[in-house]
Design a protein around this motif. Structure first.
Motif, PDB file in Angstrom:
ATOM      1  N   MET A  94       0.678  -1.204   0.080  1.00 60.76           N
ATOM      2  CA  MET A  94      -0.057  -0.017   0.006  1.00 60.76           C
ATOM      3  C   MET A  94       0.890   1.330   0.028  1.00 60.76           C
ATOM      4  N   ASN A  95       0.601   2.383  -0.754  1.00 62.32           N
ATOM      5  CA  ASN A  95       1.185   3.512  -0.843  1.00 62.32           C
ATOM      6  C   ASN A  95       0.704   4.428   0.304  1.00 62.32           C
ATOM      7  N   ARG A  96       1.557   4.671   1.120  1.00 55.20           N
ATOM      8  CA  ARG A  96       1.412   5.394   2.336  1.00 55.20           C
ATOM      9  C   ARG A  96       1.217   7.039   2.113  1.00 55.20           C
ATOM     10  N   ARG A  97       1.571   7.507   1.008  1.00 58.76           N
ATOM     11  CA  ARG A  97       1.571   8.950   0.781  1.00 58.76           C
ATOM     12  C   ARG A  97       0.080   9.505   0.684  1.00 58.76           C
ATOM     13  N   ALA A  98       0.066  10.784   1.367  1.00 58.64           N
ATOM     14  CA  ALA A  98      -1.189  11.327   1.592  1.00 58.64           C
ATOM     15  C   ALA A  98      -1.630  11.414   0.079  1.00 58.64           C
ATOM     16  N   GLY A  99      -3.083  11.355  -0.038  1.00 61.81           N
ATOM     17  CA  GLY A  99      -3.484  11.548  -1.514  1.00 61.81           C
ATOM     18  C   GLY A  99      -3.248  10.458  -2.348  1.00 61.81           C
ATOM     19  N   MET A 100      -2.428   9.544  -2.192  1.00 63.07           N
ATOM     20  CA  MET A 100      -2.167   8.361  -2.941  1.00 63.07           C
ATOM     21  C   MET A 100      -2.607   7.014  -2.357  1.00 63.07           C
ATOM     22  N   GLY A 101      -3.750   6.810  -2.354  1.00 58.28           N
ATOM     23  CA  GLY A 101      -4.411   5.546  -1.985  1.00 58.28           C
ATOM     24  C   GLY A 101      -5.049   5.665  -0.747  1.00 58.28           C
ATOM     25  N   PRO A 102      -5.559   4.755   0.046  1.00 61.18           N
ATOM     26  CA  PRO A 102      -6.363   4.697   1.291  1.00 61.18           C
ATOM     27  C   PRO A 102      -5.242   4.881   2.450  1.00 61.18           C
TER      28      PRO A 102
ATOM     29  N   ALA B 280       4.021  30.887 -13.065  1.00 60.78           N
ATOM     30  CA  ALA B 280       4.641  29.646 -13.402  1.00 60.78           C
ATOM     31  C   ALA B 280       4.050  28.317 -13.543  1.00 60.78           C
ATOM     32  N   ILE B 281       2.893  28.199 -13.070  1.00 62.22           N
ATOM     33  CA  ILE B 281       1.959  26.881 -13.051  1.00 62.22           C
ATOM     34  C   ILE B 281       1.711  26.767 -14.688  1.00 62.22           C
ATOM     35  N   GLU B 282       1.092  27.830 -15.169  1.00 58.95           N
ATOM     36  CA  GLU B 282       0.296  28.023 -16.372  1.00 58.95           C
ATOM     37  C   GLU B 282       1.185  27.263 -17.561  1.00 58.95           C
ATOM     38  N   PRO B 283       2.444  27.564 -17.967  1.00 58.59           N
ATOM     39  CA  PRO B 283       3.036  26.659 -18.948  1.00 58.59           C
ATOM     40  C   PRO B 283       3.127  25.353 -18.683  1.00 58.59           C
ATOM     41  N   ARG B 284       3.042  24.847 -17.305  1.00 56.72           N
ATOM     42  CA  ARG B 284       3.214  23.324 -16.828  1.00 56.72           C
ATOM     43  C   ARG B 284       1.816  22.641 -16.794  1.00 56.72           C
ATOM     44  N   ARG B 285       0.793  23.487 -17.119  1.00 60.72           N
ATOM     45  CA  ARG B 285      -0.660  22.906 -16.527  1.00 60.72           C
ATOM     46  C   ARG B 285      -0.754  21.472 -16.894  1.00 60.72           C
ATOM     47  N   ARG B 286      -0.284  21.150 -18.178  1.00 59.55           N
ATOM     48  CA  ARG B 286      -0.685  19.536 -18.418  1.00 59.55           C
ATOM     49  C   ARG B 286       0.225  18.721 -17.654  1.00 59.55           C
ATOM     50  N   ARG B 287       1.353  18.899 -17.333  1.00 62.93           N
ATOM     51  CA  ARG B 287       2.041  18.028 -16.619  1.00 62.93           C
ATOM     52  C   ARG B 287       1.591  17.976 -15.188  1.00 62.93           C
ATOM     53  N   LEU B 288       0.995  18.962 -14.843  1.00 62.62           N
ATOM     54  CA  LEU B 288       0.650  19.014 -13.345  1.00 62.62           C
ATOM     55  C   LEU B 288      -0.748  18.169 -12.925  1.00 62.62           C
ATOM     56  N   THR B 289      -1.461  17.831 -14.083  1.00 64.77           N
ATOM     57  CA  THR B 289      -2.868  17.651 -13.957  1.00 64.77           C
ATOM     58  C   THR B 289      -2.892  16.271 -12.980  1.00 64.77           C
ATOM     59  N   GLY B 290      -1.820  15.387 -13.400  1.00 67.88           N
ATOM     60  CA  GLY B 290      -1.633  14.147 -12.259  1.00 67.88           C
ATOM     61  C   GLY B 290      -0.708  14.307 -11.254  1.00 67.88           C
TER      62      GLY B 290
ATOM     63  N   ARG C 270       2.909  19.141  -3.762  1.00 67.12           N
ATOM     64  CA  ARG C 270       4.448  19.432  -3.770  1.00 67.12           C
ATOM     65  C   ARG C 270       5.133  19.872  -4.890  1.00 67.12           C
ATOM     66  N   ASP C 271       4.261  19.532  -6.031  1.00 65.76           N
ATOM     67  CA  ASP C 271       4.973  19.987  -7.288  1.00 65.76           C
ATOM     68  C   ASP C 271       4.692  21.075  -7.729  1.00 65.76           C
ATOM     69  N   LEU C 272       3.749  21.699  -7.353  1.00 60.24           N
ATOM     70  CA  LEU C 272       3.484  23.089  -7.632  1.00 60.24           C
ATOM     71  C   LEU C 272       4.459  24.277  -7.509  1.00 60.24           C
ATOM     72  N   PRO C 273       4.680  25.189  -8.352  1.00 60.85           N
ATOM     73  CA  PRO C 273       5.635  26.136  -8.096  1.00 60.85           C
ATOM     74  C   PRO C 273       4.776  27.038  -7.015  1.00 60.85           C
ATOM     75  N   ARG C 274       5.642  27.937  -6.006  1.00 60.99           N
ATOM     76  CA  ARG C 274       4.918  28.536  -5.137  1.00 60.99           C
ATOM     77  C   ARG C 274       5.423  30.012  -5.280  1.00 60.99           C
TER      78      ARG C 274
ATOM     79  N   LEU D 100      -7.128  24.940  -6.270  1.00 63.46           N
ATOM     80  CA  LEU D 100      -6.482  24.997  -7.596  1.00 63.46           C
ATOM     81  C   LEU D 100      -6.063  23.343  -8.166  1.00 63.46           C
ATOM     82  N   MET D 101      -5.343  22.470  -6.828  1.00 62.91           N
ATOM     83  CA  MET D 101      -4.981  21.308  -7.446  1.00 62.91           C
ATOM     84  C   MET D 101      -6.065  20.526  -7.811  1.00 62.91           C
ATOM     85  N   HIS D 102      -7.254  20.642  -7.133  1.00 67.39           N
ATOM     86  CA  HIS D 102      -8.364  19.894  -7.485  1.00 67.39           C
ATOM     87  C   HIS D 102      -8.966  20.319  -9.201  1.00 67.39           C
ATOM     88  N   ALA D 103      -8.665  21.603  -9.442  1.00 68.63           N
ATOM     89  CA  ALA D 103      -9.163  22.052 -10.601  1.00 68.63           C
ATOM     90  C   ALA D 103      -8.237  21.277 -11.814  1.00 68.63           C
ATOM     91  N   LEU D 104      -6.952  21.430 -11.470  1.00 69.80           N
ATOM     92  CA  LEU D 104      -5.922  20.860 -12.474  1.00 69.80           C
ATOM     93  C   LEU D 104      -6.101  19.354 -12.731  1.00 69.80           C
TER      94      LEU D 104
END
Length: 675
Positions: free
Chosen positions: A1-9, A600-610, A614-618, A668-672
């Motif tokens: 089981m993957n234990r990371r938040a948002g990645m499985g039960p 910074a997110i806009e040019p990477r929008r496709r890559r960020l959908t999945g 922690r991957d989002l630029p701040r 925002l992440m939900h929308a992506l």
């Protein structure tokens, strides 16, 4: 089981089993769970100093640093921590802040930790630790799952997680400079000596991090090397022939948590917008770290909006599955109590108990079952029957419920003032001044401007804590669709001074009632919950609604508070009250953390959908802490500590699962992801 938040039960909840105090025949502390001693036969401090400090090149490696972070597996009696704290205390070239982060599956109860440590102080070399042992025991938390942050002395922060080591370490956000691998021997406690544990540690390592452990088992050495730790055998301590020590130096680039570098002392200037509970706690957290804070509040005094209610109640939220809200309110409740108790003048209220009463027999049975399943220590939460609940409340109740011995009530505005006083001279608070816009300069600094465009302040960091203006101030950087804030109208009712003279503690159920607040007024009851209702007026109908709920909560007073009593139109008209507006998000959780960088997110929008949060630029230097709903007292201190830790690149006070749940970029992440 993957234990990371948002990645499985999520990993199933397991209640904490406290360690039982025990010693061998010669008095050496002994673990019944692992059938092993807590320290080497060579003495309680010898191994800590030789293996863990010496093996990590301490204290030499921490000199000249602003902060130094140590991560340990297996807190036990805290002997490694105490030895490290003593070395830090005695070093004139020590770093400004020492963070010690440890995990423990079987923590001692506070009274048992004291019972085990105090007799050891008579041993050779241990007496110098007496004041440190005293502070550790005084601040040690009850055995409740999750992270506990203890600020034991100026500059010394202990973060200890109670629970499974892998669960805790996987969700930890720390940049570690050194690792102590302790715990009981690999033969006795194999779960803490696995490749998964070592990989989790590697993800936390800063550049130049080192590791030391007393064991030299061949498989442990091979697994550590496979995880990127270039450990080698060294001469061991006492009768042990060998130990392992070495740097984290993986032969290939590994994905790691990489916190920002702590700002230089000259750069520590911040703008905080809002002087309610969120802003006051934020200012105090930053000043404690050496920051100079410009605080702006459009009202004429701190704590004037929702924080201006004469009393507010506080307690954690329980759930059968120990969900996000339960874990977050638990962390916030316990951390807030630790902070409030250090305020000058003491707590502006009382933390001597609160009752959460069931609204039906079925709910009472559910609460009783929940508490039995979770096995909380009674100092945290305890099921009480109707007779016990009534005796604690000083009023006759209809149902059983939960007793929170450290729950209670306080005056939010007085809390705000006390925290701002605690901030001291490094705080420049300005009232009656409205920040209408936050602008980012070309050099990256932030500017606060008023309605005329006049510059009020400039700083490298700006934090929005004023919920009522948060959408407006943040909208140039994060669209309001990703900050879906709602204003919820709430009205309190002030009861006559002679009402409920027997009421001893706050009682919550469907609504709440609290005893007379500071100043001798009558009890307070409420509060209504009105969406899309902008009226600030105190209304008769809302008084009546509050009183009807109170009549159900305290059935012995049903006639006095019902429609034939105070809820009668003529009687209710004479009552005082107050209307305030809570800021609420759809998931009922706050927003606390760093804002995303949309450009910074806009040019990477496709890559960020999945991707993951922690991957989002701040956006450098822009943070938020608001939308506490009706839980401002529980959330404010913890959210401020999280933001301050992110700014400084320090260990976070909660795991990434909880931090993600309140991240300002979550909508925002939900929308992506939907896209």
């Amino acid at each position: 089981m993957n234990r990371r938040a948002g990645m499985g039960p999520r990993v199933p909840f397991e209640p904490i089993t406290p360690a039982q105090p025990s010693t061998t025949e010669d008095g050496t502390p002994y673990s019944e769970a692992f059938e092993d001693v807590y320290h080497s036969v060579g003495g309680p401090l010898g191994q800590a100093r030789y293996v863990f400090l010496g093996g990590n090149g301490l204290p030499e490696r921490w000199r000249g640093r602003e902060q130094f972070v140590i991560v340990e597996t297996g807190f036990g009696l805290g002997l490694n921590f105490l030895a490290t704290w003593a070395a830090w205390r005695d070093d004139p070239q020590r770093p400004a802040r020492l963070h010690f982060v440890s995990v423990e599956k079987y923590p001692f109860r506070p009274q048992d930790l004291r019972r085990m440590l105090e007799p050891m102080l008579v041993q050779p070399g241990m007496s110098e630790l007496a004041p440190l042992v005293q502070r550790l025991c005084d601040g040690w938390p009850a055995p409740v799952a999750g992270w506990h942050r203890l600020e034991l002395a100026p500059g010394v922060v202990l973060s200890v997680g109670f629970g499974d080591a892998l669960d805790l370490l996987t969700l930890l956000r720390v940049g570690a400079d050194a690792f102590y691998l302790d715990g009981f021997s690999p033969a006795k406690n194999p779960d803490i000596w696995t490749p998964d544990i070592f990989k989790a540690l590697g993800r936390l390592a800063r550049d130049g991090a080192t590791l030391a452990t007393y064991t030299a088992v061949g498989q442990i050495r091979r697994d550590l090397i496979a995880s990127g730790f270039q450990v080698a055998r060294h001469h061991g301590y006492g009768p042990k022939r060998s130990m392992l020590a070495g740097p984290y130096a993986p032969p290939y680039r590994m994905r790691r948590y990489d916190p920002p570098v702590a700002p230089s002392p000259r750069a520590r200037e911040a703008i905080v917008v809002g002087a309610g509970m969120a802003g006051a706690a934020m200012a105090r957290c930053l000043v404690a770290r050496g920051w100079r804070v410009r605080l702006f509040e459009r009202a004429q005094a701190p704590g004037s909006a929702a924080s201006g209610n004469p009393a507010g109640v506080f307690h954690p939220q329980l759930s059968a599955d120990d969900n996000i809200l339960s874990r977050l309110t638990r962390a916030g409740f316990l951390y807030a109590l630790s902070q409030w108790r250090t305020l000058p003048g003491g707590l502006p209220g009382r933390a001597d108990g609160l009752l959460q009463v069931a609204t039906s027999d079925d709910e009472a049975l559910a609460l009783q079952h929940l508490l039995g399943t979770h096995a909380y220590p009674e100092s945290y939460a305890k099921w009480v029957d109707v007779a016990q609940a009534s005796a604690l409340a000083g009023e006759t109740l209809a149902h059983s419920g939960v007793w929170y011995p450290e729950g209670g009530w306080l005056a939010p505005a007085m809390l705000c003032r006390a925290e701002l006083v605690a901030a001291g001279a490094s705080l420049d608070a300005r009232y009656g001044v409205s920040v209408e816009r936050l602008a980012r300069r070309e050099d990256g600094r932030w500017t606060a401007l008023d309605e005329t465009g006049r510059v009020l302040a400039e700083a490298d960091v700006a934090i929005v804590t004023a919920a009522d203006v948060s959408q407006k101030l943040l909208s140039p950087y994060l669209s309001s669709e990703f900050v879906p804030l709602k204003r919820v109208r709430g009205q309190l009712t002030f009861l006559p001074p002679d009402a409920l003279p027997g009421l001893r503690v706050p009682v919550c159920g469907d609504g709440y009632v609290a005893p007379s607040p500071l100043g001798g007024a009558g009890p307070i009851t409420g509060a209504t919950y009105g969406f899309d209702d902008p009226s600030p007026d105190v209304r008769l109908a809302d008084h009546q609604a509050n009183l009807r709920r109170l009549a159900v909560l305290l059935p012995a007073h049903a006639e006095a508070f019902g429609d034939n009593g105070l809820a009668n139109e003529h009687a209710a008209e004479a009552l005082g009250g107050r209307t305030a507006f809570r800021a609420l998000l759809p998931d009922r959780l706050p927003m606390a953390g760093q804002l995303p960088d949309m450009n910074a997110i806009e040019p990477r929008r496709r890559r960020l959908t999945g991707g993951h949060l922690r991957d989002l630029p701040r956006l450098d230097g822009l943070y938020a802490s608001f939308a506490f709903g009706s839980r401002g007292l529980v959330f404010a201190s913890l959210c401020a500590e999280l933001v301050a830790s992110q700014i400084e690149g320090e260990p976070w006070p909660i795991g990434s699962d909880l931090a993600d749940a309140i991240d300002p970029a979550r909508y925002l992440m939900h929308a992506l992801r939907k896209a």
